[in-house]
Design an enzyme around this catalytic site. Structure first.
Site, PDB file in Angstrom:
ATOM      1  N   ILE A  30       9.817  29.483 -12.984  1.00 31.33           N
ATOM      2  CA  ILE A  30       9.306  30.855 -12.867  1.00 31.33           C
ATOM      3  C   ILE A  30       7.779  30.903 -13.036  1.00 31.33           C
ATOM      4  O   ILE A  30       7.133  31.838 -12.557  1.00 31.33           O
ATOM      5  CB  ILE A  30      10.027  31.774 -13.894  1.00 31.33           C
ATOM      6  CG1 ILE A  30      10.050  33.210 -13.435  1.00 31.33           C
ATOM      7  CG2 ILE A  30       9.444  31.632 -15.283  1.00 31.33           C
ATOM      8  CD1 ILE A  30      11.020  34.081 -14.211  1.00 31.33           C
ATOM      9  N   ASN A  87       9.980  17.339 -21.403  1.00 32.98           N
ATOM     10  CA  ASN A  87       9.323  17.685 -22.657  1.00 32.98           C
ATOM     11  C   ASN A  87      10.385  17.673 -23.749  1.00 32.98           C
ATOM     12  O   ASN A  87      11.485  18.205 -23.551  1.00 32.98           O
ATOM     13  CB  ASN A  87       8.695  19.076 -22.571  1.00 32.98           C
ATOM     14  CG  ASN A  87       7.553  19.120 -21.570  1.00 32.98           C
ATOM     15  OD1 ASN A  87       6.811  18.154 -21.425  1.00 32.98           O
ATOM     16  ND2 ASN A  87       7.422  20.229 -20.865  1.00 32.98           N
ATOM     17  N   HIS A 100      16.093  19.581 -19.394  1.00 37.16           N
ATOM     18  CA  HIS A 100      15.651  19.805 -18.019  1.00 37.16           C
ATOM     19  C   HIS A 100      14.575  18.802 -17.654  1.00 37.16           C
ATOM     20  O   HIS A 100      13.746  18.404 -18.466  1.00 37.16           O
ATOM     21  CB  HIS A 100      15.127  21.231 -17.821  1.00 37.16           C
ATOM     22  CG  HIS A 100      14.118  21.673 -18.833  1.00 37.16           C
ATOM     23  ND1 HIS A 100      14.477  22.105 -20.095  1.00 37.16           N
ATOM     24  CD2 HIS A 100      12.773  21.728 -18.780  1.00 37.16           C
ATOM     25  CE1 HIS A 100      13.384  22.419 -20.774  1.00 37.16           C
ATOM     26  NE2 HIS A 100      12.320  22.191 -19.997  1.00 37.16           N
ATOM     27  N   HIS A 102      11.413  18.335 -15.189  1.00 40.85           N
ATOM     28  CA  HIS A 102      10.462  19.025 -14.314  1.00 40.85           C
ATOM     29  C   HIS A 102      10.152  18.108 -13.133  1.00 40.85           C
ATOM     30  O   HIS A 102       9.788  16.929 -13.335  1.00 40.85           O
ATOM     31  CB  HIS A 102       9.137  19.293 -15.040  1.00 40.85           C
ATOM     32  CG  HIS A 102       9.216  20.240 -16.196  1.00 40.85           C
ATOM     33  ND1 HIS A 102       8.837  21.566 -16.103  1.00 40.85           N
ATOM     34  CD2 HIS A 102       9.603  20.057 -17.480  1.00 40.85           C
ATOM     35  CE1 HIS A 102       8.977  22.156 -17.297  1.00 40.85           C
ATOM     36  NE2 HIS A 102       9.449  21.252 -18.143  1.00 40.85           N
TER      37      HIS A 102
HETATM   38  P1  5GP Z   1       9.763  23.315 -21.198  1.00 40.63           P
HETATM   39  O1  5GP Z   1       8.448  23.830 -21.721  1.00 40.63           O
HETATM   40  O2  5GP Z   1      10.899  23.687 -22.107  1.00 40.63           O
HETATM   41  O3  5GP Z   1       9.738  21.861 -20.847  1.00 40.63           O
HETATM   42  O4  5GP Z   1       9.982  24.026 -19.816  1.00 40.63           O
HETATM   43  C1  5GP Z   1      10.685  25.219 -19.667  1.00 40.63           C
HETATM   44  C2  5GP Z   1      10.319  25.766 -18.317  1.00 40.63           C
HETATM   45  O5  5GP Z   1      11.238  26.798 -18.000  1.00 40.63           O
HETATM   46  C3  5GP Z   1       8.922  26.369 -18.251  1.00 40.63           C
HETATM   47  O6  5GP Z   1       8.161  25.678 -17.272  1.00 40.63           O
HETATM   48  C4  5GP Z   1       9.179  27.833 -17.882  1.00 40.63           C
HETATM   49  O7  5GP Z   1       8.234  28.342 -16.989  1.00 40.63           O
HETATM   50  C5  5GP Z   1      10.566  27.785 -17.292  1.00 40.63           C
HETATM   51  N1  5GP Z   1      11.338  29.000 -17.471  1.00 40.63           N
HETATM   52  C6  5GP Z   1      11.516  29.688 -18.630  1.00 40.63           C
HETATM   53  N2  5GP Z   1      12.320  30.750 -18.442  1.00 40.63           N
HETATM   54  C7  5GP Z   1      12.675  30.717 -17.131  1.00 40.63           C
HETATM   55  C8  5GP Z   1      13.498  31.562 -16.333  1.00 40.63           C
HETATM   56  O8  5GP Z   1      14.076  32.555 -16.784  1.00 40.63           O
HETATM   57  N3  5GP Z   1      13.632  31.225 -15.024  1.00 40.63           N
HETATM   58  C9  5GP Z   1      13.012  30.129 -14.489  1.00 40.63           C
HETATM   59  N4  5GP Z   1      13.217  29.886 -13.185  1.00 40.63           N
HETATM   60  N5  5GP Z   1      12.222  29.310 -15.207  1.00 40.63           N
HETATM   61  C10 5GP Z   1      12.059  29.609 -16.515  1.00 40.63           C
END
Ligand code: 5GP
Length: 114
Positions: A30, A87, A100, A102
């Site tokens: 997002i 991460n 997840h 990326h």
């Molecule tokens: P993290 O920081 O945990 O490695 O990455 C989480 C990712 O999830 C972030 O890049 C953030 O932008 C994405 N994200 C968080 N909430 C949502 C959502 O509701 N929908 C989508 N498509 N991405 C999300």
């Protein structure tokens, strides 16, 4: 504990889904940090990298990498290259505690990361 990604898996909130199989889902981030920024997740709830058990999750992780390669190819970034990132925890910058990967591409990535 369930996260926003479980809601995406269950179609309770929308996401721009680019790939789905029995065990894996992938959708656009997002807040994209690159022209291509896809999140590839297992449908099962594994909170973070330190919860991965090699023997138990080997096939699932393999599927996630297969999905990354297919998506990169479908989106035309396989040849130029891309970056895959997990991460983990606070210092790793993890925000959502559902494992997840990326997939970032479409531009030259910097190193070292911030
Ligand atoms: P993290 O920081 O945990 O490695 O990455 C989480 C990712 O999830 C972030 O890049 C953030 O932008 C994405 N994200 C968080 N909430 C949502 C959502 O509701 N929908 C989508 N498509 N991405 C999300």
């Amino acid at each position: 504990m369930s996260t926003i990604f479980s809601k995406i898996i269950n179609r309770e909130i929308p996401a721009d889904i680019v790939y789905e199989s029995e065990n894996v889902l992938a959708f656009k981030d997002i807040r994209p940090q690159a022209p291509v920024h896809i999140l590839i997740i297992p449908k099962t709830e594994i909170p973070k990298v330190t919860d991965i058990k090699g023997k138990e999750h080997a096939e699932l992780l393999g599927e996630m990498f297969d999905a990354a390669n297919k998506i990169a190819s479908d989106l035309g970034i396989a040849e130029d290259g891309f970056r895959l990132v997990f991460n983990c925890g606070n210092n790793g910058g993890q925000e959502v505690y559902h494992l997840h990967m990326h997939l970032l591409g479409g531009r030259k990535m910097n190193w070292p990361p911030g």
